[in-house]
Design a protein around this motif. Structure first.
Motif, PDB file in Angstrom:
ATOM      1  N   GLN A  55      48.645 -21.000 119.215  1.00 31.21           N
ATOM      2  CA  GLN A  55      49.273 -20.783 120.515  1.00 31.21           C
ATOM      3  C   GLN A  55      50.790 -20.904 120.497  1.00 31.21           C
ATOM      4  N   TYR A  56      51.303 -21.795 119.671  1.00 35.26           N
ATOM      5  CA  TYR A  56      52.733 -22.109 119.738  1.00 35.26           C
ATOM      6  C   TYR A  56      53.216 -22.664 118.409  1.00 35.26           C
ATOM      7  N   GLU A  57      54.513 -22.815 118.312  1.00 29.70           N
ATOM      8  CA  GLU A  57      55.114 -23.484 117.169  1.00 29.70           C
ATOM      9  C   GLU A  57      56.063 -24.567 117.664  1.00 29.70           C
ATOM     10  N   VAL A  58      56.235 -25.596 116.866  1.00 37.04           N
ATOM     11  CA  VAL A  58      57.199 -26.652 117.141  1.00 37.04           C
ATOM     12  C   VAL A  58      58.234 -26.602 116.031  1.00 37.04           C
ATOM     13  N   THR A  59      59.476 -26.363 116.413  1.00 36.30           N
ATOM     14  CA  THR A  59      60.574 -26.274 115.456  1.00 36.30           C
ATOM     15  C   THR A  59      61.656 -27.272 115.856  1.00 36.30           C
ATOM     16  N   MET A  60      62.647 -27.441 115.000  1.00 33.34           N
ATOM     17  CA  MET A  60      63.715 -28.395 115.272  1.00 33.34           C
ATOM     18  C   MET A  60      65.052 -27.661 115.304  1.00 33.34           C
ATOM     19  N   ASP A  66      64.795 -25.227 128.240  1.00 35.18           N
ATOM     20  CA  ASP A  66      66.147 -24.715 128.084  1.00 35.18           C
ATOM     21  C   ASP A  66      66.092 -23.476 127.202  1.00 35.18           C
ATOM     22  N   ALA A  67      67.251 -22.969 126.794  1.00 30.06           N
ATOM     23  CA  ALA A  67      67.291 -21.709 126.054  1.00 30.06           C
ATOM     24  C   ALA A  67      66.579 -21.788 124.716  1.00 30.06           C
ATOM     25  N   ASN A  68      66.428 -22.985 124.151  1.00 31.19           N
ATOM     26  CA  ASN A  68      65.753 -23.133 122.860  1.00 31.19           C
ATOM     27  C   ASN A  68      64.249 -23.313 122.981  1.00 31.19           C
ATOM     28  N   GLY A  69      63.761 -23.539 124.181  1.00 33.97           N
ATOM     29  CA  GLY A  69      62.335 -23.742 124.372  1.00 33.97           C
ATOM     30  C   GLY A  69      62.058 -24.955 125.238  1.00 33.97           C
ATOM     31  N   ILE A  70      60.958 -25.642 124.953  1.00 39.80           N
ATOM     32  CA  ILE A  70      60.531 -26.810 125.711  1.00 39.80           C
ATOM     33  C   ILE A  70      60.777 -28.038 124.844  1.00 39.80           C
ATOM     34  N   GLN A  87      63.268 -19.157 126.138  1.00 35.93           N
ATOM     35  CA  GLN A  87      62.993 -17.948 125.384  1.00 35.93           C
ATOM     36  C   GLN A  87      61.910 -18.231 124.362  1.00 35.93           C
ATOM     37  N   SER A  88      60.999 -17.314 124.162  1.00 39.55           N
ATOM     38  CA  SER A  88      59.943 -17.511 123.179  1.00 39.55           C
ATOM     39  C   SER A  88      60.257 -16.704 121.941  1.00 39.55           C
ATOM     40  N   PRO A  89      59.779 -17.169 120.776  1.00 35.15           N
ATOM     41  CA  PRO A  89      60.047 -16.431 119.540  1.00 35.15           C
ATOM     42  C   PRO A  89      59.359 -15.078 119.568  1.00 35.15           C
ATOM     43  N   THR A  90      59.976 -14.080 118.987  1.00 36.60           N
ATOM     44  CA  THR A  90      59.406 -12.736 119.005  1.00 36.60           C
ATOM     45  C   THR A  90      58.482 -12.487 117.840  1.00 36.60           C
ATOM     46  N   THR A  91      58.622 -13.274 116.780  1.00 38.96           N
ATOM     47  CA  THR A  91      57.795 -13.053 115.597  1.00 38.96           C
ATOM     48  C   THR A  91      57.092 -14.331 115.208  1.00 38.96           C
ATOM     49  N   PRO A  92      55.755 -14.344 115.162  1.00 39.73           N
ATOM     50  CA  PRO A  92      55.066 -15.570 114.777  1.00 39.73           C
ATOM     51  C   PRO A  92      55.319 -15.887 113.325  1.00 39.73           C
ATOM     52  N   TYR A 137      61.475 -28.575 119.587  1.00 40.13           N
ATOM     53  CA  TYR A 137      61.188 -27.631 120.676  1.00 40.13           C
ATOM     54  C   TYR A 137      59.828 -26.997 120.466  1.00 40.13           C
ATOM     55  N   LEU A 138      59.068 -26.894 121.553  1.00 45.25           N
ATOM     56  CA  LEU A 138      57.785 -26.194 121.547  1.00 45.25           C
ATOM     57  C   LEU A 138      57.985 -24.825 122.186  1.00 45.25           C
ATOM     58  N   ASN A 139      57.541 -23.765 121.507  1.00 41.88           N
ATOM     59  CA  ASN A 139      57.638 -22.413 122.038  1.00 41.88           C
ATOM     60  C   ASN A 139      56.287 -21.716 121.912  1.00 41.88           C
ATOM     61  N   TYR A 140      55.785 -21.228 123.046  1.00 40.55           N
ATOM     62  CA  TYR A 140      54.541 -20.471 123.051  1.00 40.55           C
ATOM     63  C   TYR A 140      54.805 -19.045 122.583  1.00 40.55           C
ATOM     64  N   PHE A 141      53.881 -18.499 121.803  1.00 43.76           N
ATOM     65  CA  PHE A 141      54.037 -17.130 121.325  1.00 43.76           C
ATOM     66  C   PHE A 141      53.916 -16.120 122.465  1.00 43.76           C
ATOM     67  N   ASN A 142      53.259 -16.498 123.562  1.00 40.55           N
ATOM     68  CA  ASN A 142      53.134 -15.590 124.709  1.00 40.55           C
ATOM     69  C   ASN A 142      54.179 -15.884 125.789  1.00 40.55           C
ATOM     70  N   GLY A 143      55.205 -16.671 125.428  1.00 44.01           N
ATOM     71  CA  GLY A 143      56.276 -16.971 126.373  1.00 44.01           C
ATOM     72  C   GLY A 143      56.091 -18.326 127.031  1.00 44.01           C
ATOM     73  N   ASN A 144      57.190 -18.953 127.408  1.00 42.53           N
ATOM     74  CA  ASN A 144      57.147 -20.304 127.973  1.00 42.53           C
ATOM     75  C   ASN A 144      57.101 -20.344 129.493  1.00 42.53           C
ATOM     76  N   GLU A 145      57.341 -19.209 130.139  1.00 39.27           N
ATOM     77  CA  GLU A 145      57.406 -19.215 131.602  1.00 39.27           C
ATOM     78  C   GLU A 145      56.015 -19.295 132.211  1.00 39.27           C
ATOM     79  N   ALA A 146      55.845 -20.189 133.185  1.00 45.45           N
ATOM     80  CA  ALA A 146      54.562 -20.348 133.862  1.00 45.45           C
ATOM     81  C   ALA A 146      54.347 -19.226 134.863  1.00 45.45           C
ATOM     82  N   THR A 147      53.100 -18.783 134.996  1.00 55.53           N
ATOM     83  CA  THR A 147      52.756 -17.805 136.013  1.00 55.53           C
ATOM     84  C   THR A 147      52.682 -18.503 137.365  1.00 55.53           C
TER      85      THR A 147
END
Length: 349
Positions: A78-83, A142-146, A28-33, A89-99
């Motif tokens: 492009q993304y944020e790294v949080t703990m 996983d559910a928290n990101g990459i 899941q990607s964060p909804t708010t940067p 976990y790395l989460n892209y603002f445009n979503g983590n799923e690959a096209t």
């Protein structure tokens, strides 16, 4: 320099295939940067002007080093790294799923860099150097990101004299590997792998991490006994088990035979300063002549074709793979492999 035998080729391909098996896109990607990223809340120009009292309280401007979070958490465009629970976990603002296009474009797992400095800068700054398609398509999700290793707690190899500069570094999220050419009169190639175990320890998945897969492969031969292959579960049979010494240290050896080869594995564990290093040496002591010629294999009862070493420090784990040995290595030479904390801006590993 001898051509790398199929043993190491198959072994290297196995880790890539095994790693990709863990990859999923259920993130899941964060909804708010976060603040400081385009789209975050903004103050008006009037609100931004301090009063005289506020101006007197204003602290001096922070340096770039002071602004950098010490816990490895930060954000790029492009993304944020949080703990979360001690895991980065790395989460892209445009979503983590690959096209589908990104999945097709990724022919190999991982992101490759020419140096540890390039890797550090790419992770911290983002941009094209981070190869977004490879991260999304081949890294674990996983559910928290990459899950990723702590970007501000990287390590570089310490190598014996004679091992040259790194050829490439492959980053796979929770771990990264350094590949080196070997020493012409001693070995063909060297890999040093650094694992951040936080994700696997926090999730209880220690048995599914890439490190465990390799170590189980190395160690399982020592857990078998002569005659235990009656059900055909193994491709080889244990024929003998011995104890002895290597470099003055106690060791144990197990000899196995198959339809084409006879191999010996020798294991010893050495207390080296504050680390407890396990060393496993693999010997090809007999081989079918046609198979030997086809794969350019060296048969020797005294020179191992490969050496595997590993140790832990509680939260991180390290592994050294040495292939195509030309002569028997001394214990002192093997223990001269180590790791050291990487400091941004220092000479590359």
């Amino acid at each position: 320099m001898k051509k790398t035998p199929n043993f190491s080729i198959v072994f290297s391909l196995t880790v890539l295939l095994f790693t990709v098996m863990f990859t999923s896109c259920a993130s899941q990607s964060p909804t708010t940067p976060p603040q400081g990223i385009e789209g975050a809340d903004e103050t008006t120009a009037e609100d931004a002007i301090p009063t005289q009292a506020e101006e007197e309280k204003t602290e001096p401007a922070h340096t770039e080093a002071e602004l950098k979070a010490s816990d490895g958490c930060f954000a790029t465009e492009q993304y944020e790294v949080t703990m979360v629970d001690g895991v980065h976990y790395l989460n892209y603002f445009n979503g983590n799923e690959a096209t589908e296009e990104q999945k097709i474009a990724c022919q190999t797992a991982g992101v490759f860099f020419p140096s540890i400095t390039d890797m550090y800068n790419a992770i911290r700054q983002g941009g094209e150097a981070l190869q977004e398609a490879s991260v999304k398509a081949t890294f674990l999700h996983d559910a928290n990101g990459i899950p990723v290793c702590n970007p501000d707690q990287l390590y570089r190899p310490v190598k014996p004299i004679g091992i040259g500069s790194v050829k490439e570094i492959c980053w796979m999220g929770t771990y990264y590997s350094f590949s080196y050419a070997g020493v012409e009169d001693l070995c063909g190639s060297v890999d040093v792998i650094c694992y951040d175990m936080s994700y696997y320890l926090a999730t209880g998945l220690e048995g599914r991490d890439p490190r465990a897969y390799y170590r189980n492969s190395y160690e399982k031969i020592f857990e078998r006994y002569p005659g235990d292959n009656e059900n055909g579960a193994y491709s080889s049979t244990v024929v003998s088990r011995e104890t002895g010494t290597y470099g003055g240290q106690p060791c144990e050896s197990v000899t196995t035979t198959s339809s084409l080869t006879t191999n010996r594995s020798t294991r010893l564990t050495v207390q080296d300063g504050d680390r407890n290093v396990t060393i496993i040496m693999r010997y090809l002591i007999a081989c079918d002549p046609a198979w030997q010629q086809e794969n350019d294999l060296e048969v020797s009862d005294t020179v191992p074709w490969a050496v595997f070493m590993y140790w832990d420090n509680g939260t991180d784990s390290y592994q050294v793979n040495i292939y195509n040995m030309v002569e028997s290595p001394t214990l002192e030479w093997l223990l001269s492999f180590d790791v050291a904390a990487y400091t941004p801006g220092e000479v590359d590993a």
